[in-house]
Design a protein around this motif. Structure first.
Motif, PDB file in Angstrom:
ATOM      1  N   ARG A  31       0.721  -1.171   0.082  1.00 46.86           N
ATOM      2  CA  ARG A  31      -0.065  -0.066   0.083  1.00 46.86           C
ATOM      3  C   ARG A  31       0.884   1.207  -0.047  1.00 46.86           C
ATOM      4  O   ARG A  31       2.043   1.190   0.642  1.00 46.86           O
ATOM      5  N   CYS A  32       0.287   2.307  -0.784  1.00 43.54           N
ATOM      6  CA  CYS A  32       1.103   3.323  -0.676  1.00 43.54           C
ATOM      7  C   CYS A  32       0.309   4.380   0.325  1.00 43.54           C
ATOM      8  O   CYS A  32      -0.595   4.800   0.436  1.00 43.54           O
ATOM      9  N   PRO A  33       1.389   4.658   1.471  1.00 46.71           N
ATOM     10  CA  PRO A  33       0.682   5.572   2.479  1.00 46.71           C
ATOM     11  C   PRO A  33       0.310   6.895   2.035  1.00 46.71           C
ATOM     12  O   PRO A  33      -0.688   7.434   2.717  1.00 46.71           O
ATOM     13  N   ARG A  34       0.941   7.256   1.038  1.00 44.95           N
ATOM     14  CA  ARG A  34       0.628   8.815   0.656  1.00 44.95           C
ATOM     15  C   ARG A  34      -0.672   8.535  -0.301  1.00 44.95           C
ATOM     16  O   ARG A  34      -1.671   9.598  -0.095  1.00 44.95           O
ATOM     17  N   CYS A  35      -0.978   7.666  -1.112  1.00 39.89           N
ATOM     18  CA  CYS A  35      -2.220   7.860  -1.884  1.00 39.89           C
ATOM     19  C   CYS A  35      -3.224   6.829  -1.287  1.00 39.89           C
ATOM     20  O   CYS A  35      -4.261   6.759  -1.998  1.00 39.89           O
ATOM     21  N   ASP A  36      -3.002   5.832  -0.711  1.00 41.12           N
ATOM     22  CA  ASP A  36      -3.771   4.833   0.051  1.00 41.12           C
ATOM     23  C   ASP A  36      -4.210   4.079  -0.968  1.00 41.12           C
ATOM     24  O   ASP A  36      -5.485   3.581  -0.911  1.00 41.12           O
ATOM     25  N   PHE A  45       6.750   0.336  -6.814  1.00 39.53           N
ATOM     26  CA  PHE A  45       6.292   1.639  -7.002  1.00 39.53           C
ATOM     27  C   PHE A  45       4.900   1.782  -7.109  1.00 39.53           C
ATOM     28  O   PHE A  45       4.346   1.013  -7.453  1.00 39.53           O
ATOM     29  N   CYS A  46       4.581   2.813  -6.393  1.00 37.27           N
ATOM     30  CA  CYS A  46       2.937   3.181  -6.490  1.00 37.27           C
ATOM     31  C   CYS A  46       2.810   3.671  -8.030  1.00 37.27           C
ATOM     32  O   CYS A  46       3.631   4.478  -8.518  1.00 37.27           O
ATOM     33  N   THR A  47       1.573   3.123  -8.386  1.00 33.83           N
ATOM     34  CA  THR A  47       1.225   3.509  -9.885  1.00 33.83           C
ATOM     35  C   THR A  47       0.912   4.993  -9.990  1.00 33.83           C
ATOM     36  O   THR A  47       0.765   5.690 -10.886  1.00 33.83           O
ATOM     37  N   ARG A  48       0.364   5.543  -8.874  1.00 37.95           N
ATOM     38  CA  ARG A  48       0.118   7.128  -8.837  1.00 37.95           C
ATOM     39  C   ARG A  48       1.112   8.163  -8.795  1.00 37.95           C
ATOM     40  O   ARG A  48       1.298   9.109  -9.458  1.00 37.95           O
ATOM     41  N   CYS A  49       1.926   7.937  -7.592  1.00 37.11           N
ATOM     42  CA  CYS A  49       2.969   8.835  -7.514  1.00 37.11           C
ATOM     43  C   CYS A  49       4.365   8.467  -7.539  1.00 37.11           C
ATOM     44  O   CYS A  49       5.541   9.175  -7.245  1.00 37.11           O
ATOM     45  N   CYS A  50       4.508   7.143  -7.840  1.00 35.05           N
ATOM     46  CA  CYS A  50       5.894   6.654  -8.327  1.00 35.05           C
ATOM     47  C   CYS A  50       6.820   6.660  -7.070  1.00 35.05           C
ATOM     48  O   CYS A  50       7.817   6.010  -7.147  1.00 35.05           O
TER      49      CYS A  50
HETATM   50 ZN   LIG Z   1       1.377   6.742  -4.091  1.00 40.08          ZN
END
Ligand SMILES: [Zn+2]
Length: 148
Positions: A31-36, A45-50
């Motif tokens: 899970r990306c803590p920034r984008c949830d 990597f997070c697909t939204r914020c990398c």
């Molecule tokens: Zn993210």
């Protein structure tokens, strides 16, 4: 000497964590803590914020059936023999898991049904003198009665 009690192993250890029994298994995601956003299977990597700073989580073992279909021809790398069903299960972490469906029939199973994580035995083998049971994940209807 071969031990009689089988050891449980995951077919895909990065995806399915196998516990001491078949009931103590979990799907691993991150899970990306920034984008949830939750990723299953896990990503680097997070697909939204990398961001590469993703945290590992265990997914809920229960979810809701979103789609299903039957498979009659064996895909090259399939671990089970057809015919079988596959479907998409939406979990409370807002992630959709594509999985083998087991202990159910296409006539009785309805979209929206509550499903729970289970495992299927892919194969048994002997590794270094131990019986090993290799497990893959699947989902079954939560209404299935099991002996425990
Ligand atoms: Zn993210």
């Amino acid at each position: 000497m071969v031990e009689s009690k089988p050891h449980l192993l995951s077919l895909e250890p990065t995806v399915l964590e196998v516990g001491v029994s078949e009931e103590k298994c979990s799907l691993l995601a991150n899970r990306c803590p920034r984008c949830d956003l939750v990723f299953f299977p896990r990503r680097h990597f997070c697909t939204r914020c990398c961001s590469p700073e993703l945290e590992e989580i265990r997914l809920s073992g229960k979810g809701c059936l979103k789609s299903l279909t039957s498979v009659y021809e064996k895909p090259k790398y399939a671990a089970v023999e057809p015919p079988y069903m596959v479907g998409e299960i939406e979990l409370p972490q807002r992630v959709v898991v594509y999985a083998l469906l087991t202990q159910c029939s296409s006539e009785k199973l309805k979209i929206g049904a509550e499903m729970e994580l289970t495992t299927v035995k892919v194969r048994e083998e002997v590794q270094e003198g131990k019986h090993v049971t290799v497990l893959a994940y699947a989902f079954r209807p939560s209404s299935v009665q099991t002996k425990r």
